[in-house]
Scaffold this motif. Structure first.
Motif, PDB file in Angstrom:
ATOM      1  N   ARG A  86       0.870  -1.174   0.000  1.00  0.00           N
ATOM      2  CA  ARG A  86       0.000   0.000   0.000  1.00  0.00           C
ATOM      3  C   ARG A  86       0.907   1.223   0.000  1.00  0.00           C
ATOM      4  O   ARG A  86       1.913   1.239   0.709  1.00  0.00           O
ATOM      5  CB  ARG A  86      -0.928  -0.003   1.213  1.00  0.00           C
ATOM      6  N   GLU A 145       1.300   5.518   0.088  1.00  0.00           N
ATOM      7  CA  GLU A 145       0.827   6.882   0.271  1.00  0.00           C
ATOM      8  C   GLU A 145       1.740   7.810  -0.524  1.00  0.00           C
ATOM      9  O   GLU A 145       2.964   7.789  -0.345  1.00  0.00           O
ATOM     10  CB  GLU A 145       0.853   7.277   1.748  1.00  0.00           C
ATOM     11  N   ALA A 170      -0.536  14.285  -5.686  1.00  0.00           N
ATOM     12  CA  ALA A 170      -1.287  13.553  -6.705  1.00  0.00           C
ATOM     13  C   ALA A 170      -0.425  13.371  -7.943  1.00  0.00           C
ATOM     14  O   ALA A 170       0.069  14.346  -8.522  1.00  0.00           O
ATOM     15  CB  ALA A 170      -2.571  14.312  -7.043  1.00  0.00           C
ATOM     16  N   THR A 228      -6.803   3.038  -6.266  1.00  0.00           N
ATOM     17  CA  THR A 228      -6.810   4.125  -5.286  1.00  0.00           C
ATOM     18  C   THR A 228      -7.958   3.928  -4.308  1.00  0.00           C
ATOM     19  O   THR A 228      -9.113   3.758  -4.716  1.00  0.00           O
ATOM     20  CB  THR A 228      -6.952   5.484  -5.976  1.00  0.00           C
ATOM     21  N   ASN A 229      -7.628   3.921  -3.026  1.00  0.00           N
ATOM     22  CA  ASN A 229      -8.644   3.810  -1.979  1.00  0.00           C
ATOM     23  C   ASN A 229      -8.970   5.215  -1.507  1.00  0.00           C
ATOM     24  O   ASN A 229      -8.176   5.849  -0.810  1.00  0.00           O
ATOM     25  CB  ASN A 229      -8.127   2.951  -0.823  1.00  0.00           C
ATOM     26  N   ASP A 230     -10.144   5.708  -1.901  1.00  0.00           N
ATOM     27  CA  ASP A 230     -10.522   7.081  -1.559  1.00  0.00           C
ATOM     28  C   ASP A 230     -10.776   7.260  -0.069  1.00  0.00           C
ATOM     29  O   ASP A 230     -10.760   8.388   0.431  1.00  0.00           O
ATOM     30  CB  ASP A 230     -11.771   7.485  -2.344  1.00  0.00           C
ATOM     31  N   TYR A 231     -11.054   6.165   0.655  1.00  0.00           N
ATOM     32  CA  TYR A 231     -11.272   6.286   2.094  1.00  0.00           C
ATOM     33  C   TYR A 231      -9.987   6.690   2.815  1.00  0.00           C
ATOM     34  O   TYR A 231     -10.012   7.451   3.770  1.00  0.00           O
ATOM     35  CB  TYR A 231     -11.786   4.967   2.673  1.00  0.00           C
ATOM     36  N   GLN A 241      -6.967   7.486   0.970  1.00  0.00           N
ATOM     37  CA  GLN A 241      -6.082   8.231   0.076  1.00  0.00           C
ATOM     38  C   GLN A 241      -4.721   7.532  -0.079  1.00  0.00           C
ATOM     39  O   GLN A 241      -3.669   8.107   0.164  1.00  0.00           O
ATOM     40  CB  GLN A 241      -5.892   9.671   0.579  1.00  0.00           C
ATOM     41  N   TYR A 242      -4.773   6.292  -0.477  1.00  0.00           N
ATOM     42  CA  TYR A 242      -3.559   5.553  -0.772  1.00  0.00           C
ATOM     43  C   TYR A 242      -3.843   4.575  -1.899  1.00  0.00           C
ATOM     44  O   TYR A 242      -4.998   4.378  -2.294  1.00  0.00           O
ATOM     45  CB  TYR A 242      -3.045   4.814   0.472  1.00  0.00           C
ATOM     46  N   MET A 254      -9.004   0.093   4.376  1.00  0.00           N
ATOM     47  CA  MET A 254      -8.530   1.334   4.984  1.00  0.00           C
ATOM     48  C   MET A 254      -8.267   1.135   6.472  1.00  0.00           C
ATOM     49  O   MET A 254      -7.260   1.599   7.010  1.00  0.00           O
ATOM     50  CB  MET A 254      -9.556   2.446   4.761  1.00  0.00           C
ATOM     51  N   ARG A 287       1.682  15.385  10.913  1.00  0.00           N
ATOM     52  CA  ARG A 287       0.383  14.853  10.549  1.00  0.00           C
ATOM     53  C   ARG A 287      -0.569  14.854  11.741  1.00  0.00           C
ATOM     54  O   ARG A 287      -0.164  14.801  12.890  1.00  0.00           O
ATOM     55  CB  ARG A 287       0.533  13.439   9.992  1.00  0.00           C
TER      56      ARG A 287
END
Length: 634
Positions: A221, A223, A227, A439-442, A444-445, A488, A528
């Motif tokens: 996975r 990150e 973009a 892409t996992n929109d939940y 963002q990775y 996620m 973060r």
């Protein structure tokens, strides 16, 4: 013995066994004995007599023999043998629970099972079981104290159980964040099975990718710092030598060491680089992956190796869940002239492929035009398929692909293009890695699976390596929203629990020290949200601990004893001669001397009746007792 105490014992034994089962590493045959937990604890909860001593002894001796066979013959792994043994122990103990000490054996055996399970899995399910176990374990230990003291009917234990559970969770969190991270496993090696991969070793047999293209197993996975436009090419291994049936890497390797916190492969500007935080599942190779050519890597370890094609190898990551930060640049990578002969090597029997390459291209074309024409020709005139029959006898796999079946997958396309380019005198090489990802929109990775395994071409175009991919595009199956949400959660668990590292601890420490580094305040913008949450949770947690400890100082003794001890303290503060050896009568006399009122003797009598006489207190009596204390203490 309270029924809830029995229930907690059964719950803890079950939690320990379930934690081993969910790892997926246990031998199903060796877990058959676990079925005995059901009749064992059914008998126990119903208050039935324990099994005869001779039966327990016989089964214990038989279990020892099975353990030896399991460790050296059946599983051939002492660690797994111990795991199987603990399940059988829990079953035998469920038929032999008599004394409080027997329950403690169950508790600590369950704790051992969780420790073993932590070596075999890092799943979210294990984390949930651990939290439930922690609360149940605290509850059972508090109850065992009340059972031993014989006060289970005289005190309310829900408040202390809740408070101690909160404290246990808080200090578990505190220790998790603060304890130094060390490499390696408790038992010296990882028992988590690595994902079998292909295309990432020094020699790769042709056709191996076809076996894994249908495998949806998650490999990594990622990150991204910003973009980036698709398609994603996750570069891994570069191979230069083809003998007609397999690819090999014959490039010399050199060892590189850290420069500060980075492994520097080549100079780059960090502000212009693409940063990728990569979380790898356990894999059976040493290769590091990243977009384009990786310029630098931030990870644990002291050294890694690389070759002239910038493939990266880190032995430390093999067989482990591993995360690192890779920096890739958009710059073209120059060709090293003194190794060009290695990228023009050809196996014998290339006459047909050479004629096809000349037919596709024109003599006056530039090298880039020739490469583009070959790429388009392969994409338009051949079909993608994972079902490729064995080549006819006496025919190589690429000749069979180009002139016979006219169908194949990425290895066929990339190898065919490389061989045609080399017959035209254009240096080229094959690159293996992964292509695309979901892409996992939940979270963002990007999720990269085994089915994303891919190979493509790099060719020398005007002194730099340029990527070509002659494989026709293939549609990907979309994952459901629920599956992405679950992934996620798994990703967050991996990132902030499993992969919580020394680097995260340094980031927290750097933030905590910012008052002493005021000129560096702009650094706070880069921290973060989760790190900020952790940092601010620490002082809040300390306040919570102080409030709970203060409120439980007397409650842990029960209402009657708690208020009596509060009165002792009050008498001492008002000048009474109170020592640790003062009796209730002594306390009463000293209270009268300090002017606390005539009802002190009534208060002391109520305490003695309930503390030593075994008299139970009604709700009305409890309220009156509290009111009496307030009247005396005013």
């Amino acid at each position: 013995m309270p029924q809830i105490y029995k229930f907690l014992t059964a719950l803890l034994a079950s939690a320990g066994c379930i934690s081993l089962v969910i790892t997926g590493e246990m031998n199903p045959f060796m877990m058959i004995t676990g079925i005995g937990l059901f009749p064992g604890y059914y008998r126990f909860l119903r208050g039935m007599a324990p099994a005869p001593k001779w039966a327990v002894s016989s089964f214990s001796f038989l279990t020892l023999i099975v353990f030896i066979l399991d460790s050296f013959v059946i599983s051939n792994d002492t660690f797994l043998g111990v795991a199987h043994l603990t399940i059988t122990f829990q079953v035998i103990k469920s038929f032999d629970l008599k004394e409080p000490w027997d329950h403690l054996q169950v508790y600590f055996m369950a704790l051992l099972q969780l420790i073993i399970a932590s070596e075999l899995t890092n799943s979210v399910a294990f984390g949930i079981i651990f939290l439930l176990f922690l609360v149940a374990f605290v509850s059972a230990m508090v109850l065992s104290h009340f059972v031993k003291e014989g006060t289970t009917g005289k005190v309310r234990f829900r408040a202390p159980v809740f408070a101690i559970s909160v404290l246990a969770l808080f200090f578990t969190f505190l220790f998790f964040v603060s304890l130094p991270r060390v490499s390696g496993k408790i038992w010296g090696k990882s028992h988590i099975k690595s994902i079998r991969t292909v295309g990432f070793s020094e020699r790769v047999d042709f056709g191996s990718f076809g076996d894994i293209k249908a495998d949806p197993t998650v490999i990594m996975r990622v990150e991204l710092s910003a973009a980036e436009g698709r398609p994603y090419y996750w570069r891994g291994m570069t191979l230069n030598y083809f003998d007609g049936t397999s690819w090999a890497n014959t490039l010399e390797k050199v060892r590189i060491y850290k420069d500060g916190e980075l492994f520097m492969i080549r100079p780059f500007r960090q502000e212009d680089a693409i940063a990728q935080k990569i979380f790898l599942e356990p894999m059976d190779n040493e290769v590091l992956f990243g977009m384009s050519d990786i310029a630098a890597v931030e990870s644990v370890g002291y050294s890694m190796t690389t070759d002239s094609a910038h493939s990266l190898f880190l032995p430390y990551k093999k067989g482990k869940r591993f995360n690192y930060l890779a920096y890739s640049t958009r710059d073209s990578v120059p060709v090293t002239e003194n190794i060009m002969q290695r990228y023009l090597q050809l196996p014998p029997g290339m006459e047909g492929i050479s004629r096809l390459a000349r037919d596709i291209t024109e003599p006056g074309d530039s090298n880039e035009q020739k490469a583009q024409k070959i790429e388009r020709y392969l994409m338009r005139n051949y079909s993608y398929s994972l079902s490729v029959p064995q080549p006819s006898e006496g025919m190589g796999p690429i000749d069979d692909f180009l002139f016979n079946t006219r169908k194949g997958y990425c290895e066929h396309y990339a190898t065919a293009m490389i061989l045609m380019l080399r017959t035209l005198g254009i240096p080229s090489r094959i690159v293996t890695g992964f292509f695309g990802g979901e892409t996992n929109d939940y979270g963002q990775y990007v999720i990269v699976r085994q089915s994303n395994a891919h190979s493509w071409v790099e060719a020398d175009i005007d002194g730099t390596w340029k990527r070509f991919d002659p494989t026709p595009p293939v549609s990907e199956d979309l994952t459901s929203g629920i599956s992405l949400f679950i992934d996620m959660i798994r990703m967050k668990w991996e990132r902030y629990i499993v992969a919580f590292s020394l680097f995260d601890q340094r980031e927290i420490a750097r933030f905590m020290s910012f008052p002493f580094r005021l000129p560096l305040m702009p650094e706070l913008k880069s921290l973060r949200g989760p790190v900020l949450a952790i940092v601010f949770a620490l002082p809040a947690g300390l306040v919570l601990v102080w409030v709970i400890v203060k409120s439980l100082r007397w409650k842990r003794y029960g209402l009657v004893t708690g208020y009596y001890l509060r009165m002792r303290d009050l008498v001492r503060k008002r000048g009474g001669a109170i020592t640790p050896f003062s009796t209730p009568a002594d306390v009463g006399r000293e209270a009268v001397k300090t002017g606390m009122g005539g009802r002190v003797s009534e208060f002391i009598n109520i305490y003695e009746e309930h503390r030593f006489g075994g008299k139970r207190m009604t709700e009305e009596a409890r309220a009156n007792y509290k009111e009496l204390f307030r009247e005396i203490s005013d």
